[in-house]
Design an enzyme around this catalytic site. Structure first.
Site, PDB file in Angstrom:
ATOM      1  N   ASP A 141      46.501  16.539  -2.174  1.00  0.00           N
ATOM      2  CA  ASP A 141      47.706  15.712  -2.028  1.00  0.00           C
ATOM      3  C   ASP A 141      48.846  16.645  -1.623  1.00  0.00           C
ATOM      4  OD1 ASP A 141      46.635  13.064  -3.238  1.00  0.00           O
ATOM      5  OD2 ASP A 141      46.050  14.603  -4.667  1.00  0.00           O
TER       6      ASP A 141
ATOM      7  N   GLY B 252      46.869  19.842  -6.796  1.00  0.00           N
ATOM      8  CA  GLY B 252      45.844  20.007  -5.774  1.00  0.00           C
ATOM      9  C   GLY B 252      46.405  19.925  -4.358  1.00  0.00           C
TER      10      GLY B 252
ATOM     11  N   MET C 104      45.849  11.203 -13.292  1.00  0.00           N
ATOM     12  CA  MET C 104      45.769   9.771 -13.600  1.00  0.00           C
ATOM     13  C   MET C 104      44.388   9.426 -14.156  1.00  0.00           C
ATOM     14  SD  MET C 104      48.180   7.804 -10.937  1.00  0.00           S
ATOM     15  CE  MET C 104      47.011   7.614  -9.613  1.00  0.00           C
ATOM     16  N   GLY C 105      43.640  10.442 -14.581  1.00  0.00           N
ATOM     17  CA  GLY C 105      42.332  10.182 -15.181  1.00  0.00           C
ATOM     18  C   GLY C 105      41.258   9.898 -14.154  1.00  0.00           C
TER      19      GLY C 105
ATOM     20  N   SER D 112      39.453  10.139  -7.214  1.00  0.00           N
ATOM     21  CA  SER D 112      39.088   9.084  -8.173  1.00  0.00           C
ATOM     22  C   SER D 112      38.758   7.791  -7.438  1.00  0.00           C
ATOM     23  CB  SER D 112      40.236   8.835  -9.150  1.00  0.00           C
ATOM     24  OG  SER D 112      40.589  10.040  -9.786  1.00  0.00           O
ATOM     25  N   ARG D 113      39.374   7.607  -6.268  1.00  0.00           N
ATOM     26  CA  ARG D 113      39.159   6.351  -5.526  1.00  0.00           C
ATOM     27  C   ARG D 113      37.802   6.317  -4.817  1.00  0.00           C
ATOM     28  NH1 ARG D 113      45.066   6.723  -4.943  1.00  0.00           N
ATOM     29  NH2 ARG D 113      45.932   4.803  -5.816  1.00  0.00           N
TER      30      ARG D 113
ATOM     31  N   HIS E  56      39.744  17.701 -10.391  1.00  0.00           N
ATOM     32  CA  HIS E  56      40.639  17.816 -11.551  1.00  0.00           C
ATOM     33  C   HIS E  56      40.225  18.998 -12.428  1.00  0.00           C
ATOM     34  CE1 HIS E  56      40.985  13.269 -10.917  1.00  0.00           C
ATOM     35  NE2 HIS E  56      42.230  13.675 -10.807  1.00  0.00           N
TER      36      HIS E  56
HETATM   37  P1  AMP Z   1      45.296  12.215  -9.498  1.00  0.00           P
HETATM   38  O1  AMP Z   1      44.571  12.006 -10.792  1.00  0.00           O
HETATM   39  O2  AMP Z   1      44.569  11.668  -8.316  1.00  0.00           O
HETATM   40  O3  AMP Z   1      46.749  11.821  -9.561  1.00  0.00           O
HETATM   41  O4  AMP Z   1      45.289  13.792  -9.244  1.00  0.00           O
HETATM   42  C1  AMP Z   1      45.745  14.696 -10.214  1.00  0.00           C
HETATM   43  C2  AMP Z   1      45.781  16.079  -9.635  1.00  0.00           C
HETATM   44  O5  AMP Z   1      44.481  16.442  -9.171  1.00  0.00           O
HETATM   45  C3  AMP Z   1      46.707  16.204  -8.416  1.00  0.00           C
HETATM   46  O6  AMP Z   1      47.370  17.459  -8.478  1.00  0.00           O
HETATM   47  C4  AMP Z   1      45.746  16.144  -7.272  1.00  0.00           C
HETATM   48  O7  AMP Z   1      46.220  16.781  -6.099  1.00  0.00           O
HETATM   49  C5  AMP Z   1      44.567  16.890  -7.836  1.00  0.00           C
HETATM   50  N1  AMP Z   1      43.334  16.570  -7.101  1.00  0.00           N
HETATM   51  C6  AMP Z   1      42.823  15.336  -6.838  1.00  0.00           C
HETATM   52  N2  AMP Z   1      41.702  15.435  -6.102  1.00  0.00           N
HETATM   53  C7  AMP Z   1      41.506  16.766  -5.871  1.00  0.00           C
HETATM   54  C8  AMP Z   1      40.511  17.530  -5.163  1.00  0.00           C
HETATM   55  N3  AMP Z   1      39.502  16.950  -4.530  1.00  0.00           N
HETATM   56  N4  AMP Z   1      40.630  18.880  -5.151  1.00  0.00           N
HETATM   57  C9  AMP Z   1      41.662  19.491  -5.786  1.00  0.00           C
HETATM   58  N5  AMP Z   1      42.620  18.823  -6.482  1.00  0.00           N
HETATM   59  C10 AMP Z   1      42.548  17.492  -6.518  1.00  0.00           C
END
Ligand code: AMP
Length: 279
Positions: A147, A144, A27-28, A183-184, A34
């Site tokens: 999640d 990741g 989600m950027g 991201s949060r 990421h």
């Molecule tokens: P998101 O942009 O938050 O939807 O995450 C996109 C992908 O990045 C998902 O597969 C997440 O599980 C992974 N991700 C987010 N944060 C982390 C992290 N700290 N370590 C590893 N993977 C992550």
């Protein structure tokens, strides 16, 4: 790096591609977590496709969709630097047309944990990831462990719907103080940022106590209750869950016979944090 936003064009680009394709959906607001996914995808495939799409279907009505960070130009630069081949950044209207009535749903993996607190969230995730898989037809896709419930959902979905995408698990990338990158995290005030690693610290302490209690024949739940009380006792946090569940079915774990994890979700101010740790 080719940047594509239309659905018609991504199909064309993919059709013309040669060699294996690894895919990293996001989600950027990209961070090193990421980027670790992108590095893993590069090891596994000849071409790497990444997507940035803030998926409205996975946000509840009172959640942070409108304020979710969207630093698109910075993200583009990071992906370029890593040598990503294609960035797919579709627009909301084309990805989620009004009046659509077909969704991908799962039960029972998505019932507990975040499913309890975010109704419709995983249906939104599964539906959009399916659409992305249909458009990009990757050989592998990286997700990741941060999640973990989402990761298990996608693994099961790819298998049961015969999507033919090999799902790669990537370990959680953490700050030095233990906070899982998210991201949060950029929403956190400096005071809350300093408090945030407490969740990881509590999971680590709980894991130690679980293992010690197990050796001494004491039940699992003592350590979990202690961990829960520690977070509840800190007024900055609003705890949603602190539980141990097995990795495969995400059923409550009461022993160490199967691989299991501690899962936590809590609000810190307005920011919802989740994390998990293998026992
Ligand atoms: P998101 O942009 O938050 O939807 O995450 C996109 C992908 O990045 C998902 O597969 C997440 O599980 C992974 N991700 C987010 N944060 C982390 C992290 N700290 N370590 C590893 N993977 C992550």
């Amino acid at each position: 790096m080719k940047i594509v936003s239309s659905l018609e064009e991504i199909r064309k680009v993919r059709k013309a591609a040669t060699g294996s394709v690894g895919f990293v959906p996001t989600m950027g607001a990209l961070h090193e977590g990421h980027l670790a996914l992108v590095q893993e995808a590069k090891k596994r495939a000849e071409r790497v496709y990444c997507s940035i799409f803030v998926n409205p279907l996975q946000f509840g009505p009172s959640e942070d969709l409108s304020r979710y960070p969207r630093p698109f130009e910075e993200d583009v630069q990071k992906l370029r630097d890593l040598g990503v081949d294609v960035l797919f950044a579709p627009n909301v209207d084309e990805m989620t047309p009004a009046g659509a009535t077909v969704f991908v749903d799962e039960d029972p993996l998505t019932k507990p944990l975040c499913g309890m607190f975010r109704p419709g969230h995983f249906r939104g995730v599964a539906t959009i990831v399916t659409k992305l898989f249909n458009l990009i037809r990757p050989d592998t896709a990286c997700f990741g462990e941060k999640d973990f419930q989402q990761l298990r959902l996608i693994e099961k979905m790819s298998l049961e719907l015969n999507q033919g995408v090999e799902i790669i698990r990537v370990p959680t990338f953490r700050e030095k103080d233990g906070l899982a990158l998210s991201s949060r995290n950029r929403y956190l005030s400096p005071e809350h940022r300093a408090l945030a690693p407490f969740l990881h610290q509590t999971m680590v302490a709980t894991r130690e106590k679980i293992l010690k209690d197990h050796r001494e024949g004491a039940p699992f739940k003592i350590a979990l209750n202690e961990g829960r009380r520690a977070i509840d006792g800190n007024p900055a946090f609003r705890l949603q869950y602190f539980e141990a569940r097995d990795e495969e079915k995400l059923e409550l774990a009461d022993g160490v016979s199967k691989p299991a994890r501690i899962f936590v979700a809590a609000y810190l101010g307005q920011t919802r944090l989740i994390d998990n740790l293998r026992i």
